[in-house]
Design a protein around this motif. Structure first.
Motif, PDB file in Angstrom:
ATOM      1  N   LYS A  30       9.700  -1.119   6.568  1.00 15.72           N
ATOM      2  CA  LYS A  30      10.956  -0.973   5.836  1.00 15.72           C
ATOM      3  C   LYS A  30      10.794  -1.439   4.389  1.00 15.72           C
ATOM      4  CE  LYS A  30      13.804  -1.960   9.911  1.00 15.72           C
ATOM      5  NZ  LYS A  30      14.814  -2.892  10.481  1.00 15.72           N
ATOM      6  N   VAL A  31      11.439  -0.698   3.495  1.00 16.21           N
ATOM      7  CA  VAL A  31      11.431  -1.056   2.074  1.00 16.21           C
ATOM      8  C   VAL A  31      12.863  -1.101   1.562  1.00 16.21           C
ATOM      9  CG1 VAL A  31      10.619  -0.472  -0.240  1.00 16.21           C
ATOM     10  CG2 VAL A  31       9.209   0.099   1.736  1.00 16.21           C
ATOM     11  N   THR A  32      13.251  -2.254   1.028  1.00 15.38           N
ATOM     12  CA  THR A  32      14.553  -2.416   0.402  1.00 15.38           C
ATOM     13  C   THR A  32      14.339  -2.988  -0.996  1.00 15.38           C
ATOM     14  OG1 THR A  32      14.860  -4.680   1.212  1.00 15.38           O
ATOM     15  CG2 THR A  32      15.588  -2.892   2.651  1.00 15.38           C
ATOM     16  N   ARG A  33      15.412  -3.189  -1.703  1.00 16.97           N
ATOM     17  CA  ARG A  33      15.288  -3.727  -3.065  1.00 16.97           C
ATOM     18  C   ARG A  33      14.636  -5.107  -3.071  1.00 16.97           C
ATOM     19  NH1 ARG A  33      20.133  -3.353  -7.632  1.00 16.97           N
ATOM     20  NH2 ARG A  33      18.740  -3.517  -9.448  1.00 16.97           N
ATOM     21  N   ASP A  34      14.797  -5.851  -1.978  1.00 19.15           N
ATOM     22  CA  ASP A  34      14.244  -7.205  -1.903  1.00 19.15           C
ATOM     23  C   ASP A  34      12.722  -7.227  -1.861  1.00 19.15           C
ATOM     24  OD1 ASP A  34      16.797  -8.292  -1.904  1.00 19.15           O
ATOM     25  OD2 ASP A  34      16.931  -8.342   0.287  1.00 19.15           O
ATOM     26  N   ASN A  35      12.100  -6.196  -1.276  1.00 21.39           N
ATOM     27  CA  ASN A  35      10.636  -6.231  -1.134  1.00 21.39           C
ATOM     28  C   ASN A  35       9.922  -5.049  -1.788  1.00 21.39           C
ATOM     29  OD1 ASN A  35      11.208  -4.125   0.606  1.00 21.39           O
ATOM     30  ND2 ASN A  35      10.381  -5.099   2.446  1.00 21.39           N
ATOM     31  N   ALA A  36      10.662  -4.194  -2.484  1.00 25.32           N
ATOM     32  CA  ALA A  36      10.060  -2.985  -3.064  1.00 25.32           C
ATOM     33  C   ALA A  36       8.931  -3.301  -4.042  1.00 25.32           C
ATOM     34  CB  ALA A  36      11.135  -2.155  -3.765  1.00 25.32           C
ATOM     35  N   SER A  37       9.061  -4.381  -4.797  1.00 26.49           N
ATOM     36  CA  SER A  37       8.034  -4.708  -5.793  1.00 26.49           C
ATOM     37  C   SER A  37       6.692  -5.029  -5.140  1.00 26.49           C
ATOM     38  CB  SER A  37       8.489  -5.889  -6.666  1.00 26.49           C
ATOM     39  OG  SER A  37       8.723  -7.038  -5.868  1.00 26.49           O
ATOM     40  N   SER A  38       6.716  -5.643  -3.965  1.00 25.81           N
ATOM     41  CA  SER A  38       5.454  -5.976  -3.295  1.00 25.81           C
ATOM     42  C   SER A  38       4.761  -4.709  -2.800  1.00 25.81           C
ATOM     43  CB  SER A  38       5.698  -6.940  -2.127  1.00 25.81           C
ATOM     44  OG  SER A  38       6.511  -6.341  -1.127  1.00 25.81           O
ATOM     45  N   PHE A  39       5.524  -3.734  -2.348  1.00 22.59           N
ATOM     46  CA  PHE A  39       4.938  -2.457  -1.934  1.00 22.59           C
ATOM     47  C   PHE A  39       4.412  -1.695  -3.145  1.00 22.59           C
ATOM     48  CE2 PHE A  39       7.430  -3.293   1.871  1.00 22.59           C
ATOM     49  CZ  PHE A  39       6.573  -2.856   2.867  1.00 22.59           C
ATOM     50  N   ALA A  40       5.143  -1.770  -4.263  1.00 21.97           N
ATOM     51  CA  ALA A  40       4.700  -1.087  -5.480  1.00 21.97           C
ATOM     52  C   ALA A  40       3.377  -1.663  -5.971  1.00 21.97           C
ATOM     53  CB  ALA A  40       5.767  -1.217  -6.570  1.00 21.97           C
ATOM     54  N   ALA A  41       3.223  -2.980  -5.856  1.00 19.48           N
ATOM     55  CA  ALA A  41       1.983  -3.629  -6.282  1.00 19.48           C
ATOM     56  C   ALA A  41       0.825  -3.206  -5.389  1.00 19.48           C
ATOM     57  CB  ALA A  41       2.146  -5.151  -6.234  1.00 19.48           C
ATOM     58  N   LYS A  42       1.089  -3.030  -4.103  1.00 17.44           N
ATOM     59  CA  LYS A  42       0.051  -2.609  -3.156  1.00 17.44           C
ATOM     60  C   LYS A  42      -0.353  -1.163  -3.407  1.00 17.44           C
ATOM     61  CE  LYS A  42      -0.776  -1.834   1.782  1.00 17.44           C
ATOM     62  NZ  LYS A  42      -0.216  -1.943   3.149  1.00 17.44           N
ATOM     63  N   LEU A  43       0.651  -0.333  -3.637  1.00 15.28           N
ATOM     64  CA  LEU A  43       0.403   1.093  -3.752  1.00 15.28           C
ATOM     65  C   LEU A  43      -0.213   1.471  -5.087  1.00 15.28           C
ATOM     66  CD1 LEU A  43       0.809   3.757  -2.210  1.00 15.28           C
ATOM     67  CD2 LEU A  43       3.044   3.971  -3.306  1.00 15.28           C
ATOM     68  N   GLY A  44       0.232   0.797  -6.140  1.00 19.25           N
ATOM     69  CA  GLY A  44      -0.230   1.162  -7.472  1.00 19.25           C
ATOM     70  C   GLY A  44       0.424   2.460  -7.903  1.00 19.25           C
ATOM     71  N   ASP A  45       0.052   2.940  -9.052  1.00 20.56           N
ATOM     72  CA  ASP A  45       0.634   4.166  -9.599  1.00 20.56           C
ATOM     73  C   ASP A  45      -0.215   5.358  -9.199  1.00 20.56           C
ATOM     74  OD1 ASP A  45       1.683   5.174 -12.961  1.00 20.56           O
ATOM     75  OD2 ASP A  45       2.024   6.046 -11.005  1.00 20.56           O
TER      76      ASP A  45
END
Length: 359
Positions: free
Chosen positions: A342-357
């Protein structure tokens, strides 16, 4: 290390390959002067066939496969990855498979155009003794069991729908203001993927039924198919907004690209984030994660392209080297599932850091 990327047409001519095939040749040089000479390295050719390379999730998955192949083969093998884009046509994909086998591919990783019609692919693979790792679009178990050198890597579709439904229920509980007309029900529209795709069927049913199981009253205004496409979703949403306007309180989308298309149309109309209905997607693509961080997309479900790509390459390289796959994977299974998150506003930044651009 050298990476060569070039676009070519099929050796069989443009009449057989309707889409552009991009070749990613990953030539891995030695990292040590003591390493064996290049001529002694194993040469591996992996063909990757996808239904549509324009699909955002698949584009990211392909990039991750290339990274994984480089890492797993470093100093041990020369790996060439050839990517074929079928542009949604199963006959084109069949022809591309013929060409890749003729060009010496040791193993194929295939994202089927039509998961219900794998017979030609399977028969051709078996006839030429070329193992296949299917991914992302799961064929029925009966077809996978037709040959013991067929594998599948993906995510459990039912979990994506359940998680999306849980996110929706949780969001509405925390934000009762979403019920704009105060009638005790949430008026929603459903934007679906390809109508015959198993993820479309499962996500559509499970997202709604799961949200309802948490006590949420949902009132469906409409459902439309946008075939996983951002542009199509924007077009469909434009028509729905014209018809229902502010009655739309929730938009449930089968993937992130379509969710972004929905948001695109609202933005085009000059709507601010606080004026949008609650929009939810699935996949956790790079751009979607940014929208979750900004609060435009209320939630998504992360489909782990990185782990899936790693498993696909682990299987592909082991098969190409004729190793005992069960010894490599630690399992006698031939289907491998990487769970969603699950991805919500609370943890989205950690997934973005993992995924990269990946854009």
């Amino acid at each position: 290390m050298k990476i060569r990327r070039s676009c070519i047409s099929s050796a069989a001519g443009p009449e057989r390959i309707m889409a552009i095939c991009c070749i990613f040749a990953v030539l891995l040089s030695s990292v040590s002067c003591q390493a064996p000479a290049r001529k002694n390295k194993t040469k591996i050719k992996i063909g990757v066939l996808v239904y549509d390379e324009g699909d955002t999730f698949l584009k990211g998955a392909i990039n991750e496969m290339i990274k994984s192949a480089k890492e797993k083969s470093r100093g041990k093998a020369d790996v060439t990855i050839t990517v074929g884009d079928a542009s949604g046509d199963q006959n084109t994909q069949n022809d591309q498979m013929e060409d890749m086998i003729a060009n010496g591919c040791n193993v194929l990783a295939i994202n089927l155009v039509d998961r219900t019609d794998p017979t030609y692919i399977i028969n051709l693979a078996r006839k030429n003794d070329v193992p296949v790792v299917f991914f992302n679009r799961e064929l029925v178990r009966h077809d996978l069991d037709r040959w013991n050198r067929l594998y599948y890597v993906g995510a459990p579709a039912v979990r994506s729908g359940m998680m999306q439904g849980e996110e929706i229920a949780d969001y509405v509980k925390k934000h009762p203001e979403i019920d704009r007309n105060g009638d005790g029900s949430i008026q929603y529209v459903l934007i679906k993927g390809e109508l015959n795709h198993q993820d479309t069927i499962i996500r559509s049913e499970k997202s709604v039924s799961t949200a309802a199981s948490y006590g949420l009253n949902l009132d469906r205004l409409a459902e439309e198919s946008a075939n996983w496409s951002r542009a199509q979703a924007q077009n469909r949403m434009s028509q729905l907004i014209n018809e229902y306007g502010d009655k739309i309180e929730l938009v449930i989308c089968n993937n992130d690209d379509m969710a972004l298309g929905v948001i695109d149309d609202y933005k085009k109309r000059g709507k601010k984030t606080k004026e949008l209905p609650a929009v939810f997607g699935v996949d956790g693509t790079a751009e979607a994660l940014k929208c979750v961080e900004k609060g435009e997309l209320k939630g998504t479900v992360y489909n782990d392209a990185i782990s899936q790509a790693d498993k696909i390459m682990e299987l592909s390289i082991a098969l190409a080297e004729k190793k005992d796959v069960s010894q490599v994977t630690g399992s006698n299974e031939r289907s491998f599932y990487i769970d969603y998150q699950k991805v919500t506003r609370d943890n989205a930044s950690s997934f973005a850091a993992k995924l990269g651009d990946q854009e």
